[in-house]
Write a protein that holds these residues in place. Structure first.
Motif, PDB file in Angstrom:
ATOM      1  N   MET A  97       0.995  -1.034  -0.081  1.00  0.00           N
ATOM      2  CA  MET A  97      -0.043  -0.104  -0.098  1.00  0.00           C
ATOM      3  C   MET A  97       0.810   1.461   0.046  1.00  0.00           C
ATOM      4  SD  MET A  97      -3.242  -0.872  -0.152  1.00  0.00           S
ATOM      5  CE  MET A  97      -4.182   0.638   0.357  1.00  0.00           C
ATOM      6  N   LEU A  98       2.093   1.338   0.681  1.00  0.00           N
ATOM      7  CA  LEU A  98       2.767   2.450   0.902  1.00  0.00           C
ATOM      8  C   LEU A  98       3.794   2.661  -0.047  1.00  0.00           C
ATOM      9  CD1 LEU A  98       3.658   2.272   4.852  1.00  0.00           C
ATOM     10  CD2 LEU A  98       1.838   3.802   3.803  1.00  0.00           C
ATOM     11  N   HIS A  99       4.215   1.597  -0.773  1.00  0.00           N
ATOM     12  CA  HIS A  99       5.195   1.863  -1.952  1.00  0.00           C
ATOM     13  C   HIS A  99       4.573   1.570  -3.162  1.00  0.00           C
ATOM     14  CE1 HIS A  99       8.536   2.546   1.239  1.00  0.00           C
ATOM     15  NE2 HIS A  99       7.698   1.856   1.773  1.00  0.00           N
ATOM     16  N   ALA A 100       3.581   1.071  -3.348  1.00  0.00           N
ATOM     17  CA  ALA A 100       3.041   0.929  -4.682  1.00  0.00           C
ATOM     18  C   ALA A 100       1.762   1.540  -4.863  1.00  0.00           C
ATOM     19  CB  ALA A 100       3.040  -0.576  -5.074  1.00  0.00           C
ATOM     20  N   PHE A 101       0.647   0.988  -3.878  1.00  0.00           N
ATOM     21  CA  PHE A 101      -0.818   1.848  -4.374  1.00  0.00           C
ATOM     22  C   PHE A 101      -0.703   3.299  -4.118  1.00  0.00           C
ATOM     23  CE2 PHE A 101      -5.255   2.676  -2.963  1.00  0.00           C
ATOM     24  CZ  PHE A 101      -5.680   2.018  -3.975  1.00  0.00           C
ATOM     25  N   CYS A 102      -0.153   3.664  -3.022  1.00  0.00           N
ATOM     26  CA  CYS A 102      -0.164   5.270  -2.754  1.00  0.00           C
ATOM     27  C   CYS A 102       0.876   6.105  -3.902  1.00  0.00           C
ATOM     28  CB  CYS A 102       0.218   5.629  -1.378  1.00  0.00           C
ATOM     29  SG  CYS A 102      -0.987   4.935  -0.157  1.00  0.00           S
ATOM     30  N   PRO A 103       1.774   5.501  -4.264  1.00  0.00           N
ATOM     31  CA  PRO A 103       2.561   6.148  -5.307  1.00  0.00           C
ATOM     32  C   PRO A 103       2.064   6.158  -6.449  1.00  0.00           C
ATOM     33  CG  PRO A 103       4.047   4.887  -3.985  1.00  0.00           C
ATOM     34  CD  PRO A 103       2.754   4.439  -3.644  1.00  0.00           C
ATOM     35  N   ASN A 104       1.090   5.207  -6.964  1.00  0.00           N
ATOM     36  CA  ASN A 104       0.311   5.005  -7.910  1.00  0.00           C
ATOM     37  C   ASN A 104      -0.991   6.365  -8.062  1.00  0.00           C
ATOM     38  OD1 ASN A 104       0.246   3.494 -10.342  1.00  0.00           O
ATOM     39  ND2 ASN A 104      -0.341   1.907  -9.156  1.00  0.00           N
ATOM     40  N   ILE A 105      -1.078   6.733  -6.733  1.00  0.00           N
ATOM     41  CA  ILE A 105      -2.077   7.979  -6.671  1.00  0.00           C
ATOM     42  C   ILE A 105      -1.520   9.075  -6.714  1.00  0.00           C
ATOM     43  CG2 ILE A 105      -3.790   8.983  -5.024  1.00  0.00           C
ATOM     44  CD1 ILE A 105      -4.396   6.374  -3.915  1.00  0.00           C
ATOM     45  N   LEU A 106      -0.278   9.180  -6.477  1.00  0.00           N
ATOM     46  CA  LEU A 106       0.459  10.519  -6.339  1.00  0.00           C
ATOM     47  C   LEU A 106       1.033  10.822  -7.957  1.00  0.00           C
ATOM     48  CD1 LEU A 106       2.400  10.176  -3.074  1.00  0.00           C
ATOM     49  CD2 LEU A 106       0.370  11.561  -3.585  1.00  0.00           C
ATOM     50  N   PHE A 107       1.294   9.683  -8.560  1.00  0.00           N
ATOM     51  CA  PHE A 107       2.168   9.936  -9.740  1.00  0.00           C
ATOM     52  C   PHE A 107       1.457  11.011 -10.755  1.00  0.00           C
ATOM     53  CE2 PHE A 107       3.303   8.778 -14.086  1.00  0.00           C
ATOM     54  CZ  PHE A 107       4.760   9.063 -14.001  1.00  0.00           C
ATOM     55  N   PRO A 108      -0.072  10.926 -11.152  1.00  0.00           N
ATOM     56  CA  PRO A 108      -0.291  11.935 -12.038  1.00  0.00           C
ATOM     57  C   PRO A 108      -0.257  13.413 -11.466  1.00  0.00           C
ATOM     58  CG  PRO A 108      -1.780  10.021 -11.741  1.00  0.00           C
ATOM     59  CD  PRO A 108      -0.862   9.963 -10.788  1.00  0.00           C
ATOM     60  N   PHE A 109      -0.126  13.616 -10.313  1.00  0.00           N
ATOM     61  CA  PHE A 109      -0.024  14.933  -9.735  1.00  0.00           C
ATOM     62  C   PHE A 109       1.495  15.503  -9.993  1.00  0.00           C
ATOM     63  CE2 PHE A 109      -3.574  13.289  -7.191  1.00  0.00           C
ATOM     64  CZ  PHE A 109      -4.245  14.377  -7.601  1.00  0.00           C
ATOM     65  N   ALA A 110       2.213  14.549  -9.584  1.00  0.00           N
ATOM     66  CA  ALA A 110       3.777  14.614  -9.819  1.00  0.00           C
ATOM     67  C   ALA A 110       4.091  14.800 -11.547  1.00  0.00           C
ATOM     68  CB  ALA A 110       4.645  13.466  -9.543  1.00  0.00           C
ATOM     69  N   ARG A 111       3.505  14.113 -12.251  1.00  0.00           N
ATOM     70  CA  ARG A 111       3.881  14.158 -13.721  1.00  0.00           C
ATOM     71  C   ARG A 111       3.334  15.653 -14.320  1.00  0.00           C
ATOM     72  NH1 ARG A 111       1.088   9.551 -17.229  1.00  0.00           N
ATOM     73  NH2 ARG A 111      -0.775  10.395 -16.029  1.00  0.00           N
ATOM     74  N   GLU A 112       2.057  15.949 -14.024  1.00  0.00           N
ATOM     75  CA  GLU A 112       1.718  17.331 -14.502  1.00  0.00           C
ATOM     76  C   GLU A 112       2.554  18.301 -13.580  1.00  0.00           C
ATOM     77  OE1 GLU A 112      -0.509  20.379 -15.720  1.00  0.00           O
ATOM     78  OE2 GLU A 112      -0.672  18.184 -16.167  1.00  0.00           O
ATOM     79  N   GLU A 113       3.082  18.421 -12.462  1.00  0.00           N
ATOM     80  CA  GLU A 113       3.811  19.328 -12.014  1.00  0.00           C
ATOM     81  C   GLU A 113       5.463  19.421 -12.720  1.00  0.00           C
ATOM     82  OE1 GLU A 113       4.883  22.507  -9.869  1.00  0.00           O
ATOM     83  OE2 GLU A 113       2.813  21.840  -9.713  1.00  0.00           O
ATOM     84  N   LEU A 114       5.710  18.395 -13.056  1.00  0.00           N
ATOM     85  CA  LEU A 114       7.010  18.469 -13.617  1.00  0.00           C
ATOM     86  C   LEU A 114       6.774  18.957 -15.257  1.00  0.00           C
ATOM     87  CD1 LEU A 114       8.427  14.973 -12.323  1.00  0.00           C
ATOM     88  CD2 LEU A 114       9.385  17.155 -12.565  1.00  0.00           C
ATOM     89  N   SER A 115       5.898  18.565 -15.828  1.00  0.00           N
ATOM     90  CA  SER A 115       5.539  19.059 -17.315  1.00  0.00           C
ATOM     91  C   SER A 115       5.488  20.436 -17.013  1.00  0.00           C
ATOM     92  CB  SER A 115       4.303  18.383 -17.875  1.00  0.00           C
ATOM     93  OG  SER A 115       4.141  19.091 -19.063  1.00  0.00           O
ATOM     94  N   SER A 116       4.482  20.966 -16.269  1.00  0.00           N
ATOM     95  CA  SER A 116       4.502  22.501 -16.212  1.00  0.00           C
ATOM     96  C   SER A 116       5.791  23.130 -15.701  1.00  0.00           C
ATOM     97  CB  SER A 116       3.338  22.787 -15.016  1.00  0.00           C
ATOM     98  OG  SER A 116       3.252  24.154 -14.601  1.00  0.00           O
ATOM     99  N   LEU A 117       6.527  22.699 -14.842  1.00  0.00           N
ATOM    100  CA  LEU A 117       7.895  23.239 -14.293  1.00  0.00           C
ATOM    101  C   LEU A 117       8.828  23.295 -15.512  1.00  0.00           C
ATOM    102  CD1 LEU A 117       9.412  24.071 -11.769  1.00  0.00           C
ATOM    103  CD2 LEU A 117       9.974  21.871 -11.453  1.00  0.00           C
ATOM    104  N   VAL A 118       9.010  22.149 -16.262  1.00  0.00           N
ATOM    105  CA  VAL A 118       9.823  22.302 -17.473  1.00  0.00           C
ATOM    106  C   VAL A 118       9.529  23.149 -18.415  1.00  0.00           C
ATOM    107  CG1 VAL A 118      10.815  20.642 -19.401  1.00  0.00           C
ATOM    108  CG2 VAL A 118      10.711  19.846 -16.856  1.00  0.00           C
ATOM    109  N   THR A 119       8.221  23.278 -18.846  1.00  0.00           N
ATOM    110  CA  THR A 119       7.677  24.266 -19.781  1.00  0.00           C
ATOM    111  C   THR A 119       7.982  25.691 -19.234  1.00  0.00           C
ATOM    112  OG1 THR A 119       5.951  22.791 -20.585  1.00  0.00           O
ATOM    113  CG2 THR A 119       5.719  24.885 -21.135  1.00  0.00           C
ATOM    114  N   LYS A 120       7.815  25.991 -17.907  1.00  0.00           N
ATOM    115  CA  LYS A 120       7.833  27.224 -17.668  1.00  0.00           C
ATOM    116  C   LYS A 120       9.595  27.744 -17.515  1.00  0.00           C
ATOM    117  CE  LYS A 120       3.971  27.573 -14.278  1.00  0.00           C
ATOM    118  NZ  LYS A 120       3.652  27.365 -13.043  1.00  0.00           N
TER     119      LYS A 120
END
Length: 156
Positions: A97-120
């Motif tokens: 749960m802590l090292h697979a399930f929850c990171p799966n939930i967090l990944f789309p948020f991290a992906r969006e933030e990284l894309s925005s950051l790199v573009t900025k």
């Protein structure tokens, strides 16, 4: 007994938040004048820590390093975090749960933030492919078991 343990399991997302963010462009503005064919490396790391008896902070760190030859174009890092309520899970289930399930939930948020950051930062956007956190977790468990066995594991 299995039915009873499943009934007593409880999972909730309490909060998802950005814990840390960083963008370094050590060779700008000169890097913008070069032909853009970078070599890009993506690193992932997960961590989890108890906050209370049933609430855990899970942090997914995603680091992207993009280089043109030996020169770094940018280094972008996001620590996407979440507070999760986990109750009634056995030790093996808790690790998953802590090292697979929850990171799966967090990944789309991290992906969006990284894309925005790199573009900025003035660079072409980055779209990270989906990550199989279940597979990564199982691979890590197998490596730990092999290390614990002292290298006595049978070769593949």
């Amino acid at each position: 007994m299995t039915e009873q343990s499943q009934v007593s399991q409880h999972f909730d997302i309490q909060k998802i938040y950005l814990k840390d963010v960083s963008l370094e462009t050590p060779n700008s503005p000169a890097i913008f004048t070069e032909q853009w064919q970078p070599q890009t490396e993506v690193r992932l790391d997960t961590g989890a820590a108890p906050v209370t008896q049933d609430i855990f902070e899970v942090v997914l760190t995603v680091t992207i390093t993009s280089k043109l030859g030996e020169r770094t174009a940018y280094l972008a890092e996001v620590q996407q975090a979440g507070l999760f309520t986990l109750r009634g899970f056995e030790d093996g289930q808790m690790g998953h749960m802590l090292h697979a399930f929850c990171p799966n939930i967090l990944f789309p948020f991290a992906r969006e933030e990284l894309s925005s950051l790199v573009t900025k930062g003035g660079f072409p956007g980055v779209l990270l492919n989906p990550i199989n956190f279940d597979g990564l977790y199982m691979q890590r468990l197998q490596q730990q078991q092999a290390a614990t066995a002292g290298g006595a594991a049978a070769p593949h």
